[in-house]
Design a protein around this motif. Sequence first.
Motif, short mmCIF file in Angstrom:
data_model
loop_
_atom_site.label_atom_id
_atom_site.label_comp_id
_atom_site.label_asym_id
_atom_site.label_seq_id
_atom_site.Cartn_x
_atom_site.Cartn_y
_atom_site.Cartn_z
N LYS A 101 53.76 -25.53 -59.51
CA LYS A 101 52.85 -24.45 -59.13
C LYS A 101 53.60 -23.36 -58.37
N GLU A 102 54.52 -23.78 -57.49
CA GLU A 102 55.27 -22.82 -56.70
C GLU A 102 56.34 -22.11 -57.52
N ASN A 103 56.84 -22.79 -58.53
CA ASN A 103 57.93 -22.24 -59.34
C ASN A 103 57.64 -22.45 -60.82
N PRO A 104 56.90 -21.53 -61.45
CA PRO A 104 56.55 -21.66 -62.87
C PRO A 104 57.78 -21.79 -63.77
N GLU A 105 58.91 -21.19 -63.37
CA GLU A 105 60.12 -21.29 -64.18
C GLU A 105 60.63 -22.72 -64.24
N LEU A 106 60.39 -23.46 -63.16
CA LEU A 106 60.80 -24.86 -63.13
C LEU A 106 60.02 -25.67 -64.15
N LYS A 107 58.70 -25.41 -64.22
CA LYS A 107 57.88 -26.12 -65.20
C LYS A 107 58.31 -25.76 -66.62
N LYS A 108 58.59 -24.50 -66.84
CA LYS A 108 59.02 -24.05 -68.16
C LYS A 108 60.34 -24.73 -68.56
N ALA A 109 61.26 -24.81 -67.61
CA ALA A 109 62.55 -25.45 -67.88
C ALA A 109 62.38 -26.95 -68.11
N PHE A 110 61.51 -27.58 -67.32
CA PHE A 110 61.27 -29.01 -67.46
C PHE A 110 60.67 -29.31 -68.83
N GLY A 134 63.83 -37.56 -73.48
CA GLY A 134 64.61 -38.54 -72.72
C GLY A 134 64.97 -38.04 -71.34
N ARG A 135 65.35 -36.77 -71.24
CA ARG A 135 65.69 -36.19 -69.94
C ARG A 135 64.44 -36.09 -69.05
N TYR A 162 63.92 -38.01 -65.32
CA TYR A 162 63.53 -37.36 -64.07
C TYR A 162 62.24 -37.96 -63.51
N LEU A 163 61.26 -38.19 -64.37
CA LEU A 163 59.98 -38.72 -63.90
C LEU A 163 60.15 -40.09 -63.25
N LEU A 164 60.98 -40.94 -63.83
CA LEU A 164 61.24 -42.25 -63.23
C LEU A 164 61.94 -42.10 -61.89
N PHE A 165 62.93 -41.22 -61.84
CA PHE A 165 63.71 -41.03 -60.62
C PHE A 165 62.87 -40.42 -59.51
N PHE A 166 62.06 -39.44 -59.85
CA PHE A 166 61.23 -38.78 -58.84
C PHE A 166 60.11 -39.68 -58.34
N SER A 167 59.62 -40.57 -59.17
CA SER A 167 58.47 -41.40 -58.81
C SER A 167 58.84 -42.62 -57.99
N LYS A 168 60.10 -43.02 -58.02
CA LYS A 168 60.51 -44.29 -57.42
C LYS A 168 60.32 -44.37 -55.90
N PRO A 169 60.70 -43.37 -55.11
CA PRO A 169 60.57 -43.49 -53.64
C PRO A 169 59.11 -43.67 -53.19
N GLY A 190 68.91 -26.74 -67.67
CA GLY A 190 68.75 -27.54 -68.87
C GLY A 190 69.49 -28.86 -68.87
N LYS A 191 69.87 -29.32 -67.68
CA LYS A 191 70.63 -30.57 -67.57
C LYS A 191 69.72 -31.76 -67.27
N GLY A 192 70.12 -32.92 -67.76
CA GLY A 192 69.41 -34.13 -67.46
C GLY A 192 69.92 -34.75 -66.17
N LEU A 193 69.20 -35.72 -65.64
CA LEU A 193 69.55 -36.36 -64.38
C LEU A 193 70.95 -36.94 -64.42
N ASN A 194 71.34 -37.52 -65.54
CA ASN A 194 72.63 -38.19 -65.65
C ASN A 194 73.62 -37.44 -66.52
N ASP A 195 73.43 -36.13 -66.66
CA ASP A 195 74.36 -35.36 -67.46
C ASP A 195 75.71 -35.26 -66.76
N CYS A 196 76.75 -35.28 -67.57
CA CYS A 196 78.12 -35.20 -67.10
C CYS A 196 78.59 -33.75 -67.17
N VAL A 197 79.72 -33.46 -66.57
CA VAL A 197 80.25 -32.10 -66.62
C VAL A 197 80.65 -31.71 -68.04
#
Length: 212
Positions: free
Chosen positions: A140-149, A155-156, A160-167, A187-194
């Motif tokens: 809601k605060e950052n519409p660009e974030l939702k668009k990018a997500f 898979g990506r 993220y949803l698993l990682f963000f929900s765990k705590p 456009g990177k995934g949680l576990n993307d490499c360089v």
Amino acid sequence: MNAKVDTFLSNVDKWQKELTLLRHIILDCGLTEDYKWMHPCYTYNNKNVVLIHGFKEYCAILFPKGVLLKDTEDILVQQTENVQAARQIRFTNSNQIESLKSTLKAYIFEAIEVEKSGVKVKMKKTSDFNMPEELQEQFKENPELKKAFDSLTPGRQKGYLLFFSKPKQSATRTSRIIKNTDKILNGKGLNDCVCGLSKRFPICDGSHKSLE
């Protein structure tokens, strides 16, 4: 034998003996040798049946549809909770491989039958995963974030949803989201490499420095 696999095995720094042994065991099962995702891959009618790969602590064979195998010996490993279909069998020395040779062939032949049957793994949809309230607030605060997500691969998104929900603590969930916002926007995934690929096999072997 595939010449690219010859080159791969001649250049590996670790697990050369073990990976070579696994190669011969798999080839004895009548599969076609290919080279995909920078690793040896073995196919039946152009369908991926099993791959071999090495990590720092172990080498392994990986069944893309391993979750469908019976696993009578209880040796299949789920790499992470986000991996739905693939399963590994891990080794730390060639003696382990030799002792399991007949078992490995039985698992490989079963994996071939899975491909022959045409059965598919029923994968969870992104909508089946919990969407943390904290992430919705950030959207809601950052519409660009939702668009990018929304533009990320399923898979990506699931990662993220698993990682963000765990705590358990809301503050920790928010912290994780903020920390990874730039990666999502890029456009990177949680576990993307360089290298630009995922560290989770079979896309990338994780030998590069992490973006995290």
